[in-house]
Each structure stands twice: as C-alpha cells, then as structure tokens.
Design a protein around this motif. Structure first.
Motif, PDB file in Angstrom:
ATOM      1  N   TRP C 108       0.863  -1.186   0.000  1.00 12.55           N
ATOM      2  CA  TRP C 108       0.000   0.000   0.000  1.00 12.55           C
ATOM      3  C   TRP C 108       0.899   1.236   0.000  1.00 12.55           C
ATOM      4  O   TRP C 108       1.894   1.266   0.736  1.00 12.55           O
ATOM      5  N   TRP C 109       0.522   2.232  -0.764  1.00  6.46           N
ATOM      6  CA  TRP C 109       1.217   3.514  -0.641  1.00  6.46           C
ATOM      7  C   TRP C 109       0.277   4.638  -1.020  1.00  6.46           C
ATOM      8  O   TRP C 109      -0.703   4.446  -1.737  1.00  6.46           O
ATOM      9  N   GLN C 110       0.579   5.815  -0.490  1.00  6.29           N
ATOM     10  CA  GLN C 110      -0.267   6.979  -0.664  1.00  6.29           C
ATOM     11  C   GLN C 110       0.196   7.760  -1.885  1.00  6.29           C
ATOM     12  O   GLN C 110       1.330   8.219  -1.936  1.00  6.29           O
ATOM     13  N   ASN C 111      -0.691   7.901  -2.876  1.00  6.22           N
ATOM     14  CA  ASN C 111      -0.386   8.626  -4.113  1.00  6.22           C
ATOM     15  C   ASN C 111      -1.255   9.873  -4.122  1.00  6.22           C
ATOM     16  O   ASN C 111      -2.347   9.880  -4.678  1.00  6.22           O
ATOM     17  N   GLY C 112      -0.774  10.945  -3.461  1.00  4.04           N
ATOM     18  CA  GLY C 112      -1.635  12.111  -3.261  1.00  4.04           C
ATOM     19  C   GLY C 112      -2.809  11.700  -2.386  1.00  4.04           C
ATOM     20  O   GLY C 112      -2.615  11.186  -1.280  1.00  4.04           O
ATOM     21  N   ASP C 113      -4.014  11.901  -2.908  1.00 10.42           N
ATOM     22  CA  ASP C 113      -5.205  11.554  -2.127  1.00 10.42           C
ATOM     23  C   ASP C 113      -5.617  10.095  -2.288  1.00 10.42           C
ATOM     24  O   ASP C 113      -6.520   9.626  -1.583  1.00 10.42           O
ATOM     25  N   VAL C 114      -4.996   9.414  -3.225  1.00 13.98           N
ATOM     26  CA  VAL C 114      -5.400   8.036  -3.531  1.00 13.98           C
ATOM     27  C   VAL C 114      -4.457   7.053  -2.846  1.00 13.98           C
ATOM     28  O   VAL C 114      -3.239   7.248  -2.841  1.00 13.98           O
ATOM     29  N   GLU C 115      -5.033   5.998  -2.279  1.00 18.73           N
ATOM     30  CA  GLU C 115      -4.183   4.935  -1.766  1.00 18.73           C
ATOM     31  C   GLU C 115      -4.042   3.870  -2.836  1.00 18.73           C
ATOM     32  O   GLU C 115      -5.030   3.255  -3.243  1.00 18.73           O
ATOM     33  N   ASN C 148      -2.915  -8.381  -8.814  1.00 17.32           N
ATOM     34  CA  ASN C 148      -3.971  -7.364  -8.878  1.00 17.32           C
ATOM     35  C   ASN C 148      -3.399  -6.057  -8.362  1.00 17.32           C
ATOM     36  O   ASN C 148      -2.669  -6.055  -7.367  1.00 17.32           O
ATOM     37  N   SER C 149      -3.753  -4.942  -9.007  1.00 14.79           N
ATOM     38  CA  SER C 149      -3.344  -3.666  -8.412  1.00 14.79           C
ATOM     39  C   SER C 149      -4.273  -2.547  -8.834  1.00 14.79           C
ATOM     40  O   SER C 149      -5.010  -2.676  -9.820  1.00 14.79           O
ATOM     41  N   THR C 150      -4.254  -1.464  -8.072  1.00 12.86           N
ATOM     42  CA  THR C 150      -4.974  -0.257  -8.460  1.00 12.86           C
ATOM     43  C   THR C 150      -4.319   0.291  -9.733  1.00 12.86           C
ATOM     44  O   THR C 150      -3.140   0.014 -10.000  1.00 12.86           O
ATOM     45  N   PRO C 151      -5.076   1.084 -10.516  1.00 10.81           N
ATOM     46  CA  PRO C 151      -4.614   1.448 -11.861  1.00 10.81           C
ATOM     47  C   PRO C 151      -3.235   2.108 -11.909  1.00 10.81           C
ATOM     48  O   PRO C 151      -2.451   1.832 -12.807  1.00 10.81           O
ATOM     49  N   ASP C 152      -2.931   2.975 -10.965  1.00  4.19           N
ATOM     50  CA  ASP C 152      -1.668   3.710 -11.047  1.00  4.19           C
ATOM     51  C   ASP C 152      -0.529   3.062 -10.293  1.00  4.19           C
ATOM     52  O   ASP C 152       0.561   3.627 -10.226  1.00  4.19           O
ATOM     53  N   PHE C 153      -0.777   1.913  -9.731  1.00  5.59           N
ATOM     54  CA  PHE C 153       0.297   1.312  -8.944  1.00  5.59           C
ATOM     55  C   PHE C 153       1.525   1.051  -9.788  1.00  5.59           C
ATOM     56  O   PHE C 153       2.640   1.408  -9.423  1.00  5.59           O
ATOM     57  N   GLN C 154       1.320   0.444 -10.946  1.00  6.71           N
ATOM     58  CA  GLN C 154       2.462   0.013 -11.756  1.00  6.71           C
ATOM     59  C   GLN C 154       3.305   1.196 -12.213  1.00  6.71           C
ATOM     60  O   GLN C 154       4.526   1.092 -12.295  1.00  6.71           O
ATOM     61  N   SER C 155       2.650   2.315 -12.531  1.00  7.43           N
ATOM     62  CA  SER C 155       3.406   3.466 -13.045  1.00  7.43           C
ATOM     63  C   SER C 155       4.466   3.891 -12.033  1.00  7.43           C
ATOM     64  O   SER C 155       5.565   4.292 -12.380  1.00  7.43           O
ATOM     65  N   TYR C 156       4.114   3.819 -10.771  1.00  3.92           N
ATOM     66  CA  TYR C 156       5.099   4.116  -9.748  1.00  3.92           C
ATOM     67  C   TYR C 156       6.129   2.992  -9.631  1.00  3.92           C
ATOM     68  O   TYR C 156       7.328   3.194  -9.645  1.00  3.92           O
TER      69      TYR C 156
END
Lengths: 159, 159, 159
Positions: C108-115, C148-156
């Motif tokens: 888990w990590w915090q990407n601005g307001d999105v986790e 499985n991941s949230t959409p922006d996880f991989q970009s980071y």
C-alpha cells in the motif's frame, strides 16, 4: 541444534497451530489447554498505552479465555480466520522458548443489515514453557503492520 | 517423537506442498503423483449430503485428477491460488499419518465480460500412507469457515 | 534424510523468515545479513526480458539492498506484507540447497489523495549457500500466478 531442540520446535509449531485452530473453530476447551496458568496476552503491542482499549492486556489463562470468548463468541458471533506463517522458533533452555510468526487475521460480523469486516497483518511474538512434558504458550504480543476495517468495526471491537 | 517420525513429518509437509503447487501451476503429471491409487477427496466436508453437488466426492486417483482438471483446467480456465498453513501432522504408524492444515483458496475466471472470483477459508483434514518408501495422500476432506464469491461464481462451479 | 539435513532445512526456513520479516519491518541491517555477497534477485521471473523494467535483476547484495530500499523505503514509503507458505527445501550438498515457497505480497502507498494497492501471488524459487557455518540466500526468482493492483500502482512501481 540438538535433536531435542528439533523435536521441541516441531512440538511448538503444533501447539501454535492448535491454539489458532481452536480459536477459529470456537473450540474453547482446546483453546484453554494451550496456555500456561500465568500466561499474558497483549493484542495491541503496537499501540501506546494511552490509546489502548481498557483491559487490553489479559493476565492469566482465565482472562485470556474470557477475553477471546467475549470478542468473538459472545453476544455477537464473529467469524474469524487467523493464518500465521514463517515461524522463527528459538529454544532458549530445555523448558523455555520464544517464537515470532507473521500473521493475518480476518473477522466478519453482522451489524444489523451491514456486514462488518476487519483484515489485519502483523507478527505474533510469543514465549513458551514446557510444563509436565508439554509445551504451552506463556505470553503473546501482537504487533501490527496494517489493519483495514469497515467504518464501524472498531466501535464494536473496542467497546 | 522418534527421528523417523521427524523425517516423516518433513516429507509429508513437502508432499502436501507439492500437491498444491502442482494444482496452482496446472502440472497434472506432478499432481497425479501425489495420491494413492485408492485416495478419496471430499471438497464439501461442511455441507450436509443433500446440499452437495452431484459426484462431489472423488474416489480413486483417476477421479480426483479428472475432477480437478474439469473444475480449473477444462473449458473454463480458472486461475487458482491455494495457501495452507500451520500443519498439525501426526504419525500414527511407520506407514500412516494424518494432518490438519488451515487453508485459503482464491479462484478467478472470466465469465464473458465479468471476472468471477471466489475466496474461501477452512481446513484440510488429510490422511497419508507410505507406499514403497514414499508418502502419498490417501484422503482429504475440506471443511469451511467462510466462502466469499461473486454472485455467479457458484452457478459455474457447481454445474 | 540425514540429521544434518533436517537441521539445515529448519535453519533455512528460519533464514527465509528473517529476510521477509526484515523487509516488512524495514530492518535493513537484518535484511542485508540474509544474502551472500554475490546473490542475485529476479523479481520478474515470469516476464519475458523485453517487458521487464530496466535493471530488474539485482546482482550482488549491495544492489539487492539498494533496490528494495528504493522500492519500499525511498521517497515513497510503502507498507508491505509478504507471506510465504509450504516450503519445499532440498539439501543438494552439505553447503548448498534450493527451495520453493508459495507466496503472497500486499503493498500500500499513498499517491496524493489516492491509496494505491498491489496484491500478488506466486512462488519464490531460491538457492542457498552455507558460508562460515551460516545459511544465506544465494539467489531468488519470483514467478507469478496473478497480480492485482490499483490502476496507477504500476506506473510508480516500475519507474
């Protein structure tokens, strides 16, 4: 590592497994047989004293049993799944040992029409004592890496 | 615990792991090598007889293999992840043993545009037999603590 | 299985557990003590060469440590939980061994307001070497069954 230590490690792993299985199947007689008379359990090892629910440390096997029954098998029936992994067991004398286990717990309960859910991750830090030939759990501290839950879960759990 | 029992316990843990790994990687030759000829598998150990899908108990290693292939590697390809934990292995004679494992399984499959998913929790209750020097799985009953799934998962799974 | 092999298997299980615990608690001194000087780590063992992030294979314990710190304890703090299961450890000589572990990881990590969140499943394939009396990890390849991941996880994660 002596042969006796090897045997002790396997016996302690089995003891640990039995305690968890007893909890998740709500077999309280079996659960009660897993702890020493003077065992202590601290399920909030990561929280500073002032943030803990009152009476959060159980002292003695009777309190340990009463606490777990109250939380998961009292007025509210909680389905629980506890899985623990990758034990690091160290035998510190012929009758004492300590161990660390990575863990995950999942809890579900019905709050009126809403199903509440908690999913947590952390480590169990335990000590063990061999009494009359049988290994028992003497202490347990649970530290947390992360806890997710539905919004109202905590209000119940900590009350 | 004798030294031979210690060895048997480790060999049985490895056998168990091999069976699960074979299933999740769909290595059916390896999977087939894990069971005795007369092995039985009951994957619905918690359900009363009348609520079970027809033929839910597999008898003999050929049926066991046919059933798992049909469910996860037939017309529909199901991604499966099975994790099992905290084995309690008991050696009951030089060639027989039994074991309980806490388990979690996750399954995903594509149902048209929808991805179906199942996540379950429970215990495997197994017996083992040593034949020609190698431990094999002789029986398995799966009991459940909880199963979550998407709405249409069951219609497929039970059909 | 000789007695020495039995001991080696337990020591390797404990080594494996220590490495994972060090990673999830961000104890980098402990983490660094788990690998041989020349250890290699390939965390994308299922991907063809051309789809991998640059530098995806770490060579040598310094690179291994630098990579994991960058990914989970650099500018972005990532909460990580790694659980591994059902080890199949094979001692191949008095000072070498190999092992397969089923695994799950959660980040888990915090990407601005999105986790952002990632949850993956697969197997660790490791080799081990005993140096100066202590087992160490010599290589690790991670193969995946599912991620499985949230959409922006991989970009980071891949940047």
């Amino acid at each position: 590592m002596t042969y006796a230590e090897q045997v002790a490690i396997e016996e302690i792993k089995r003891l640990f497994a039995r305690r968890i299985r007893a909890m998740d199947t709500k077999d309280w007689v079996l659960y009660d047989s897993c702890h020493t008379l003077d065992a202590t359990v601290d399920s909030f090892g990561t929280l500073p004293e002032e943030q803990r629910p009152a009476g959060s440390i159980a002292r003695g096997k009777d309190q340990i049993l009463a606490m777990i029954k109250k939380v998961v098998d009292g007025k509210v029936k909680v389905t629980t799944v506890h899985h623990a992994h990758m034990p690091e067991i160290e035998i510190t004398s012929p009758t004492t040992a300590k161990g660390i286990w990575a863990m995950e717990d999942l809890l579900w309960w019905q709050n009126g029409d809403v199903e509440e859910h908690l999913r947590g991750f952390g480590h169990y830090h335990e000590t063990y004592e061999k009494i009359d030939g049988a290994w028992l759990i003497k202490s347990r501290v649970l530290t947390r890496l992360r806890v997710n839950s539905t919004p109202d879960f905590q209000s119940y759990y900590y009350k």
